[in-house]
Design a protein around this motif. Structure first.
Motif, short mmCIF file in Angstrom:
data_model
loop_
_atom_site.label_atom_id
_atom_site.label_comp_id
_atom_site.label_asym_id
_atom_site.label_seq_id
_atom_site.Cartn_x
_atom_site.Cartn_y
_atom_site.Cartn_z
N GLY A 16 0.81 -1.21 0.00
CA GLY A 16 0.00 0.00 0.00
C GLY A 16 0.84 1.25 0.00
O GLY A 16 0.50 2.25 -0.66
N LEU A 17 1.96 1.23 0.72
CA LEU A 17 2.87 2.38 0.69
C LEU A 17 3.42 2.61 -0.71
O LEU A 17 3.62 3.75 -1.13
CB LEU A 17 4.05 2.14 1.65
CG LEU A 17 3.77 2.19 3.15
CD1 LEU A 17 5.02 1.83 3.93
CD2 LEU A 17 3.27 3.57 3.57
N SER A 18 3.66 1.52 -1.41
CA SER A 18 4.24 1.64 -2.76
C SER A 18 3.27 2.27 -3.75
O SER A 18 3.66 2.72 -4.81
CB SER A 18 4.69 0.26 -3.26
OG SER A 18 3.58 -0.58 -3.47
N ASP A 19 1.97 2.29 -3.41
CA ASP A 19 1.00 2.99 -4.27
C ASP A 19 1.22 4.50 -4.23
O ASP A 19 0.81 5.23 -5.14
CB ASP A 19 -0.42 2.67 -3.83
CG ASP A 19 -0.80 1.22 -4.08
OD1 ASP A 19 -0.15 0.57 -4.92
OD2 ASP A 19 -1.74 0.73 -3.42
N TYR A 20 1.84 4.98 -3.13
CA TYR A 20 2.07 6.42 -2.95
C TYR A 20 3.52 6.81 -3.26
O TYR A 20 3.79 7.94 -3.63
CB TYR A 20 1.77 6.82 -1.50
CG TYR A 20 0.33 6.68 -1.08
CD1 TYR A 20 -0.54 7.78 -1.09
CD2 TYR A 20 -0.18 5.46 -0.67
CE1 TYR A 20 -1.85 7.65 -0.69
CE2 TYR A 20 -1.50 5.33 -0.28
CZ TYR A 20 -2.33 6.42 -0.28
OH TYR A 20 -3.64 6.28 0.11
N LEU A 21 4.45 5.88 -3.04
CA LEU A 21 5.88 6.20 -3.10
C LEU A 21 6.61 5.21 -4.00
O LEU A 21 6.16 4.09 -4.23
CB LEU A 21 6.48 6.16 -1.69
CG LEU A 21 5.81 7.10 -0.67
CD1 LEU A 21 6.20 6.69 0.74
CD2 LEU A 21 6.19 8.54 -0.93
N VAL A 35 12.63 5.14 -0.66
CA VAL A 35 13.39 6.32 -0.25
C VAL A 35 12.45 7.51 -0.29
O VAL A 35 11.84 7.79 -1.32
CB VAL A 35 14.61 6.55 -1.16
CG1 VAL A 35 15.35 7.82 -0.74
CG2 VAL A 35 15.54 5.35 -1.13
N LEU A 36 12.29 8.20 0.83
CA LEU A 36 11.35 9.31 0.91
C LEU A 36 11.77 10.46 0.00
O LEU A 36 12.95 10.83 -0.03
CB LEU A 36 11.24 9.83 2.36
CG LEU A 36 10.16 9.21 3.24
CD1 LEU A 36 10.38 7.71 3.40
CD2 LEU A 36 10.12 9.87 4.60
N PRO A 37 10.83 11.04 -0.74
CA PRO A 37 11.14 12.22 -1.53
C PRO A 37 11.36 13.42 -0.62
O PRO A 37 10.82 13.47 0.49
CB PRO A 37 9.88 12.41 -2.39
CG PRO A 37 8.78 11.77 -1.60
CD PRO A 37 9.42 10.62 -0.87
N ILE A 45 12.12 3.40 4.11
CA ILE A 45 11.34 2.30 4.69
C ILE A 45 11.68 1.06 3.86
O ILE A 45 11.51 1.07 2.64
CB ILE A 45 9.83 2.57 4.63
CG1 ILE A 45 9.48 3.90 5.31
CG2 ILE A 45 9.05 1.43 5.29
CD1 ILE A 45 8.04 4.35 5.08
N SER A 46 12.19 0.03 4.53
CA SER A 46 12.62 -1.18 3.82
C SER A 46 11.77 -2.37 4.23
O SER A 46 11.32 -2.46 5.37
CB SER A 46 14.10 -1.49 4.12
OG SER A 46 14.92 -0.39 3.77
N ARG A 47 11.58 -3.29 3.28
CA ARG A 47 10.80 -4.51 3.55
C ARG A 47 11.58 -5.71 3.05
O ARG A 47 12.06 -5.74 1.90
CB ARG A 47 9.45 -4.42 2.88
CG ARG A 47 8.46 -5.53 3.29
CD ARG A 47 8.36 -6.66 2.30
NE ARG A 47 7.87 -6.27 1.01
CZ ARG A 47 6.56 -6.15 0.67
NH1 ARG A 47 5.62 -6.40 1.55
NH2 ARG A 47 6.22 -5.82 -0.56
N ASP A 60 13.62 4.05 8.97
CA ASP A 60 14.57 5.04 9.50
C ASP A 60 14.34 6.32 8.71
O ASP A 60 14.82 6.45 7.59
CB ASP A 60 16.02 4.55 9.35
CG ASP A 60 17.01 5.47 10.06
OD1 ASP A 60 16.60 6.55 10.54
OD2 ASP A 60 18.21 5.12 10.11
N MET A 61 13.58 7.24 9.27
CA MET A 61 13.19 8.43 8.52
C MET A 61 12.93 9.61 9.43
O MET A 61 12.66 9.45 10.63
CB MET A 61 11.94 8.14 7.68
CG MET A 61 10.70 7.87 8.53
SD MET A 61 9.24 7.48 7.53
CE MET A 61 7.97 7.37 8.82
N THR A 62 12.99 10.81 8.86
CA THR A 62 12.59 12.05 9.51
C THR A 62 11.62 12.75 8.58
O THR A 62 11.96 13.02 7.41
CB THR A 62 13.80 12.96 9.80
OG1 THR A 62 14.74 12.24 10.60
CG2 THR A 62 13.38 14.23 10.52
#
Length: 326
Positions: A16-21, A35-37, A45-47, A60-62
């Motif tokens: 579901g995250l991959s639908d956005y990123l 990798v967050l834009p 975010i890794s899976r 691991d993100m900010t």
């Protein structure tokens, strides 16, 4: 930012995250990374798909802005650990918060969970996602299979905090910082998943064993677990046996005898083992020297720490570190 994710299976959350990123893949799709834009933040975010029905998600993100996630889970059993940051969780009208250096577990079936993550915080998070039958498969031929099945059913529809004990933190840390690759990494990850499942089962199985003991009442079992938590919270400056008995409303005899029966070791042995495990963790992962680690866990004399370490691990701290590099 707001997201609505329909997770139809164990792997549906990350999908579901991959639908956005955007997702980068390695090893034929088993290991994936988002990798967050820059507009959303920095980090990743890794899976890692261990196999069908089991996966590990490492964050691991900010964030640059607050992030609301509304996740409808079809069926999942999750154990997670937060190294830094705080996540607010809303489930069935109840709110809970996972802070740095803590974790929780939950079993959800056909329900929605709302997660709120704040901006300008560094989130370091480990999530172990399994189907309940995968947990049972680890105990397929064990005598405790029925007890584990009963425990899983008791967890359904609730979020339970996990005690922040050193062995859990260490296992979670080793998963996040695994240096293996490919099939070896999946094997290493699954061995750590089994270790963590056993750790979170420990309290339940202990309660089952203890209620069978004729001299331990249910109220005393609760007080003995309270004593265990107090020891964990005051590891560097523990209470005396008399103070601990008073704090838990137990007499000293019940505390000593009950603790040994319930946890398989004396109060003194438990304090010693926790200190040594934390000292080892500090030397291995925080790069403290022997004297610094000894002081951090309440030993005023490093020689006493080394002697206790030798008794537990069969060698001096320096030799152990050289023989077991991280």
């Amino acid at each position: 930012m707001e997201q609505i994710i329909r997770s139809n299976n164990i792997h549906g959350y990350f999908d579901g995250l991959s639908d956005y990123l955007t997702v980068n893949e390695t090893e034929q799709g088993r290991e994936q990374q988002i990798v967050l834009p820059p507009l959303l933040g920095m980090g990743s975010i890794s899976r890692l798909k261990i196999r069908q029905g089991i996966e590990v998600v490492i964050t691991d993100m900010t964030l640059e802005e607050d992030w609301n996630q509304y996740i409808h889970e079809d069926r999942v059993f999750e154990i997670n650990y937060c190294f830094s940051g705080s996540v607010d969780c809303y489930f069935k009208g109840n709110r809970s918060s996972t802070q740095g250096q803590s974790g929780n577990m939950y079993a959800i079936e056909d329900s929605e969970i709302h997660l709120f993550k704040r901006s300008k915080q560094r989130y370091q998070f480990l999530e172990i996602r399994l189907l309940p039958e995968q947990v049972l498969r680890y105990f397929e031929y064990a005598d405790d299979h029925r007890k584990v099945e009963k425990w899983l059913k008791s967890q359904s529809g609730q979020i339970s905090p996990l005690n922040n004990f050193v062995t859990l933190k260490r296992a979670a840390y080793e998963m996040v910082h695994s240096t293996y690759m490919g099939a070896l990494k999946r094997l290493h990850m699954e061995s750590k998943i089994m270790e963590i499942v056993l750790l979170v089962l420990e309290k339940y199985m202990g309660e089952q064993r203890s209620t069978a003991a004729y001299f331990i009442k249910k109220t005393d079992v609760e007080r003995l677990y309270a004593a265990k938590q107090i020891i964990q919270d005051r590891l560097e400056n523990p209470l005396t046996l008399k103070q601990l008995a008073r704090a838990t409303e137990l007499n000293e005899l019940k505390l000593k005898k009950g603790f040994k029966e319930l946890f398989g070791m004396t109060v003194f042995e438990y304090i010693r083992d926790l200190r040594l495990e934390k000292g080892l963790f500090l030397m291995q992962y925080e790069q403290l020297n022997i004297g610094e680690a000894a002081a951090a866990v309440g030993y005023s004399n490093p020689s006493n720490f080394s002697a206790a370490f030798y008794k537990k691990y069969g060698c001096k701290p320096g030799h152990y570190m050289r023989s077991n590099p991280v």
